[in-house]
Design an enzyme around this catalytic site. Structure first.
Site, mmCIF file in Angstrom:
data_model
loop_
_atom_site.group_PDB
_atom_site.id
_atom_site.type_symbol
_atom_site.label_atom_id
_atom_site.label_comp_id
_atom_site.label_asym_id
_atom_site.label_seq_id
_atom_site.Cartn_x
_atom_site.Cartn_y
_atom_site.Cartn_z
ATOM 1 N N ASN A 1 0.871 -1.173 0.000
ATOM 2 C CA ASN A 1 0.000 0.000 0.000
ATOM 3 C C ASN A 1 0.910 1.226 0.000
ATOM 4 O O ASN A 1 1.473 1.596 1.026
ATOM 5 C CB ASN A 1 -0.895 -0.028 1.247
ATOM 6 C CG ASN A 1 -1.868 1.132 1.286
ATOM 7 O OD1 ASN A 1 -1.823 2.031 0.445
ATOM 8 N ND2 ASN A 1 -2.732 1.121 2.271
ATOM 9 N N ARG B 1 -2.568 -2.070 -3.465
ATOM 10 C CA ARG B 1 -3.809 -1.331 -3.238
ATOM 11 C C ARG B 1 -3.811 -0.095 -4.121
ATOM 12 O O ARG B 1 -2.862 0.688 -4.120
ATOM 13 C CB ARG B 1 -3.897 -0.909 -1.778
ATOM 14 C CG ARG B 1 -5.095 -0.036 -1.517
ATOM 15 C CD ARG B 1 -5.249 0.261 -0.049
ATOM 16 N NE ARG B 1 -6.474 0.997 0.166
ATOM 17 C CZ ARG B 1 -6.560 2.120 0.864
ATOM 18 N NH1 ARG B 1 -5.490 2.637 1.432
ATOM 19 N NH2 ARG B 1 -7.712 2.719 1.010
ATOM 20 N N HIS C 1 -12.987 2.343 0.226
ATOM 21 C CA HIS C 1 -13.006 1.285 1.266
ATOM 22 C C HIS C 1 -13.709 0.024 0.760
ATOM 23 O O HIS C 1 -14.143 -0.810 1.552
ATOM 24 C CB HIS C 1 -13.780 1.726 2.543
ATOM 25 C CG HIS C 1 -13.078 2.724 3.401
ATOM 26 N ND1 HIS C 1 -13.780 3.564 4.242
ATOM 27 C CD2 HIS C 1 -11.785 3.015 3.572
ATOM 28 C CE1 HIS C 1 -12.939 4.346 4.897
ATOM 29 N NE2 HIS C 1 -11.714 4.029 4.495
ATOM 30 N N GLY D 1 -13.073 3.949 10.721
ATOM 31 C CA GLY D 1 -11.664 4.086 11.097
ATOM 32 C C GLY D 1 -11.382 5.564 11.212
ATOM 33 O O GLY D 1 -12.261 6.351 11.580
ATOM 34 N N GLY E 1 -10.648 7.263 8.475
ATOM 35 C CA GLY E 1 -11.638 7.476 7.412
ATOM 36 C C GLY E 1 -12.837 6.608 7.753
ATOM 37 O O GLY E 1 -12.681 5.576 8.391
ATOM 38 N N ARG F 1 -12.033 14.527 8.316
ATOM 39 C CA ARG F 1 -12.828 14.979 7.167
ATOM 40 C C ARG F 1 -14.245 15.342 7.607
ATOM 41 O O ARG F 1 -14.829 14.675 8.456
ATOM 42 C CB ARG F 1 -12.931 13.887 6.099
ATOM 43 C CG ARG F 1 -11.613 13.522 5.445
ATOM 44 C CD ARG F 1 -11.870 12.614 4.236
ATOM 45 N NE ARG F 1 -10.634 11.993 3.795
ATOM 46 C CZ ARG F 1 -10.403 10.684 3.834
ATOM 47 N NH1 ARG F 1 -11.319 9.826 4.261
ATOM 48 N NH2 ARG F 1 -9.251 10.196 3.412
ATOM 49 N N ASP G 1 -8.516 11.220 17.409
ATOM 50 C CA ASP G 1 -8.544 9.844 17.909
ATOM 51 C C ASP G 1 -9.682 9.713 18.919
ATOM 52 O O ASP G 1 -9.806 10.539 19.819
ATOM 53 C CB ASP G 1 -7.195 9.511 18.560
ATOM 54 C CG ASP G 1 -7.078 8.027 18.865
ATOM 55 O OD1 ASP G 1 -7.900 7.518 19.664
ATOM 56 O OD2 ASP G 1 -6.180 7.376 18.302
ATOM 57 N N GLY H 1 -10.957 0.603 13.038
ATOM 58 C CA GLY H 1 -10.448 1.018 14.355
ATOM 59 C C GLY H 1 -11.513 1.414 15.363
ATOM 60 O O GLY H 1 -11.532 0.903 16.487
ATOM 61 N N GLU I 1 -14.364 -1.549 15.656
ATOM 62 C CA GLU I 1 -13.945 -2.751 16.368
ATOM 63 C C GLU I 1 -13.696 -2.495 17.851
ATOM 64 O O GLU I 1 -13.847 -3.396 18.678
ATOM 65 C CB GLU I 1 -12.657 -3.313 15.733
ATOM 66 C CG GLU I 1 -12.885 -3.863 14.333
ATOM 67 C CD GLU I 1 -11.598 -4.036 13.534
ATOM 68 O OE1 GLU I 1 -10.530 -4.237 14.149
ATOM 69 O OE2 GLU I 1 -11.658 -3.960 12.285
ATOM 70 N N ASN I 2 -13.287 -1.268 18.168
ATOM 71 C CA ASN I 2 -12.792 -1.013 19.527
ATOM 72 C C ASN I 2 -13.671 -0.151 20.407
ATOM 73 O O ASN I 2 -13.502 -0.151 21.625
ATOM 74 C CB ASN I 2 -11.413 -0.345 19.444
ATOM 75 C CG ASN I 2 -10.386 -1.265 18.821
ATOM 76 O OD1 ASN I 2 -10.208 -2.377 19.291
ATOM 77 N ND2 ASN I 2 -9.732 -0.800 17.763
ATOM 78 N N GLU J 1 -7.911 -5.778 5.259
ATOM 79 C CA GLU J 1 -7.797 -5.406 3.851
ATOM 80 C C GLU J 1 -6.618 -6.089 3.184
ATOM 81 O O GLU J 1 -6.679 -6.434 2.003
ATOM 82 C CB GLU J 1 -7.698 -3.875 3.736
ATOM 83 C CG GLU J 1 -9.043 -3.208 4.004
ATOM 84 C CD GLU J 1 -8.946 -1.717 4.273
ATOM 85 O OE1 GLU J 1 -8.459 -1.352 5.362
ATOM 86 O OE2 GLU J 1 -9.365 -0.922 3.427
HETATM 87 P P1 ADP Z 1 -7.336 4.076 9.199
HETATM 88 O O1 ADP Z 1 -7.020 2.730 8.592
HETATM 89 O O2 ADP Z 1 -8.494 4.780 8.573
HETATM 90 O O3 ADP Z 1 -6.172 4.958 9.460
HETATM 91 P P2 ADP Z 1 -8.114 2.539 11.556
HETATM 92 O O4 ADP Z 1 -9.186 1.668 11.020
HETATM 93 O O5 ADP Z 1 -6.833 1.926 11.955
HETATM 94 O O6 ADP Z 1 -7.880 3.801 10.646
HETATM 95 O O7 ADP Z 1 -8.735 3.320 12.808
HETATM 96 C C1 ADP Z 1 -7.964 4.238 13.523
HETATM 97 C C2 ADP Z 1 -8.861 4.929 14.539
HETATM 98 O O8 ADP Z 1 -9.460 3.954 15.390
HETATM 99 C C3 ADP Z 1 -8.125 5.850 15.483
HETATM 100 O O9 ADP Z 1 -7.989 7.132 14.939
HETATM 101 C C4 ADP Z 1 -9.020 5.853 16.696
HETATM 102 O O10 ADP Z 1 -9.962 6.912 16.584
HETATM 103 C C5 ADP Z 1 -9.764 4.545 16.635
HETATM 104 N N1 ADP Z 1 -9.364 3.627 17.704
HETATM 105 C C6 ADP Z 1 -8.298 2.808 17.735
HETATM 106 N N2 ADP Z 1 -8.269 2.130 18.903
HETATM 107 C C7 ADP Z 1 -9.334 2.541 19.622
HETATM 108 C C8 ADP Z 1 -9.878 2.209 20.906
HETATM 109 N N3 ADP Z 1 -9.295 1.316 21.707
HETATM 110 N N4 ADP Z 1 -10.996 2.853 21.294
HETATM 111 C C9 ADP Z 1 -11.607 3.755 20.498
HETATM 112 N N5 ADP Z 1 -11.147 4.091 19.279
HETATM 113 C C10 ADP Z 1 -10.043 3.501 18.849
#
Ligand code: ADP
Length: 406
Positions: free
Chosen positions: A18, A99, A188, A218, A220, A249, A290, A338, A341-342, A392
């Site tokens: 990528n 990618r 995406h 994420g 994005g 964004r 974040d 991100g 999932e979290n 991905e």
């Molecule tokens: P990208 O691939 O678009 O850069 P990701 O899918 O890796 O992004 O997501 C990154 C984002 O996920 C971070 O900016 C943050 O906001 C969020 N993130 C990561 N870990 C956590 C967590 N434990 N709790 C809440 N948000 C999280």
């Protein structure tokens, strides 16, 4: 020196690349078991101090060296494969998967790279000026350094290539739109396709039977509506700027805001581009992009952060409602990436109060971060709500393998 294990010697692997404007992310994947055998990142390409991180066999190797260009970056990476492994010969690399962000109306699936494909990626650059040129650079240096392996381009837009015209068309002068390629391409797509298929597998149902909403949240962020495995709507548009509120964004905005800032704030088009892509979203509203930092601010009583979260959730909820209507019947909502999932707070908050639509979240099931696919709706709920980690790189590797027939 070869450090590969017997399984690496017997199974085909794919090197996934990528390539961004100042970085190269890579992963060596064995598609049969989905393992990332090695991964890494070259950063700050073209700056005086570059950085390379290579992770393999559970150890991380770091190099702080100038990386003048992408070719130099990839040479360093290949050097690290030789030095610390795994040995690329033994890994039986059958393809390199690249990618590519923008495939325009040309590509609805992965393709073997040839001169015509390179030319097309170049021609599509005006639609993705920040992404397609470095993607193409990655392809070219990859081919130069790994000439004996087929290279495959996997497009972020491909899954959305056949959106219904009603969803893909902007209501502007049809001739202008046609001449300048102004339509909705989405992005995406690799993730939305991968996750929507995973969902079918997890639920043990044919993808053809499912009406799904996928929320890729994420940095994005994008939503998609997938009917029977086919994408029928997605929130990103001609570029990834449209749709949901994101880390930096704005997502949807009245286009007249652009004219207003241009005419009255003395901002250039480039400055407005920068504003909407990099200084907006939750960062623009709260100072943080974040979600962990955003929640800390909210907990500390920060009004800007509270508003940022509310705006984010409100937009997301509107899309869920809209896509529910587009699909008619809704079977599944899936969170991924991100935040998806979290972030259990975002997941619970955005779906709160939607019980009349058959959408419920079980608090205990939702609790915490999810590194495995997890159903978070209660048993018997009309709509199944899941968290499914996206991957991905694996999706690109599998598509590359399919193209080369290995
Ligand atoms: P990208 O691939 O678009 O850069 P990701 O899918 O890796 O992004 O997501 C990154 C984002 O996920 C971070 O900016 C943050 O906001 C969020 N993130 C990561 N870990 C956590 C967590 N434990 N709790 C809440 N948000 C999280």
């Amino acid at each position: 020196m070869s450090t590969s294990t017997p399984s690496e010697q017997h199974h085909a692997s794919v090197l996934v690349i990528n390539s961004g404007s100042s970085s190269i992310k890579y992963q060596l994947v064995t598609p049969h078991d989905g393992a990332a055998v090695a991964s890494g990142l070259v950063e700050r390409i073209g700056e005086t101090a570059g950085a390379v991180k290579h992770v393999a066999h559970g150890t991380t190797t770091r190099r702080e060296v100038p990386v003048p260009d992408h070719g130099a970056g990839l040479r360093i990476v290949l050097g690290l494969f030789e030095e610390v492994g795994p040995d690329l010969q033994d890994a039986h690399v059958v393809a390199v998967g690249h990618r590519v962000v923008q495939g325009g109306d040309r590509f609805d699936g992965p393709v073997l790279v040839d001169a015509a494909v390179e030319h097309a990626i170049e021609e599509l650059s005006p639609l993705a000026p920040l992404h397609n040129p470095p993607n193409l650079t990655g392809i070219r240096v990859g081919q130069a350094l790994l000439p004996d392996v087929p290279h495959v381009a996997v497009f972020d837009t491909a899954f959305f290539r056949h959106l219904p015209d009603a969803a893909a068309t902007y209501a502007i002068d049809a001739d202008v739109a046609a001449r300048y390629g102004v339509r909705r391409y989405g992005a995406h797509g690799t993730s939305h396709q991968y996750v929507s298929r995973q969902v079918a597998q997890i639920l043990g149902r044919p993808v053809e039977d499912l009406h799904q909403i996928v929320l890729h949240l994420g940095n994005g962020a994008s939503a998609s509506a997938v009917r029977g495995g086919v994408a029928v709507e997605t929130s990103m548009g001609m570029t990834p700027l449209e749709g949901l509120v994101m880390g930096t964004r704005s997502g949807d905005i009245d286009p007249a805001v652009v004219f207003h800032l241009y005419r009255n704030a003395g901002m250039s088009v480039d400055e407005i581009d920068d504003l909407l892509n990099r200084r907006s979203g939750i960062k623009g509203l709260s100072g943080e992009n974040d979600f962990r930092a955003l929640h800390d601010l909210v907990a500390a009583g920060d009004a800007g952060a509270r508003l940022a979260l509310d705006v984010y959730l409100h937009r997301l909820r509107k899309y869920i409602g809209a896509y529910h209507a587009v699909l008619g019947r809704l079977d599944v909502i899936t969170f991924t990436a991100g935040v998806g999932e979290n972030d259990d707070i975002v997941r619970a908050s955005v779906l709160a109060g939607l019980e009349p639509l058959g959408i419920e979240v079980d608090a205990a099931r939702n609790d915490g971060r999810k590194s495995e696919p997890t159903v978070i709706s209660p048993d018997g709920a009309r709509v199944t709500v899941l968290v499914v980690p996206t991957n991905e790189e694996l999706a690109i590797a599998r598509q590359a393998i399919e193209v080369v027939g290995a």
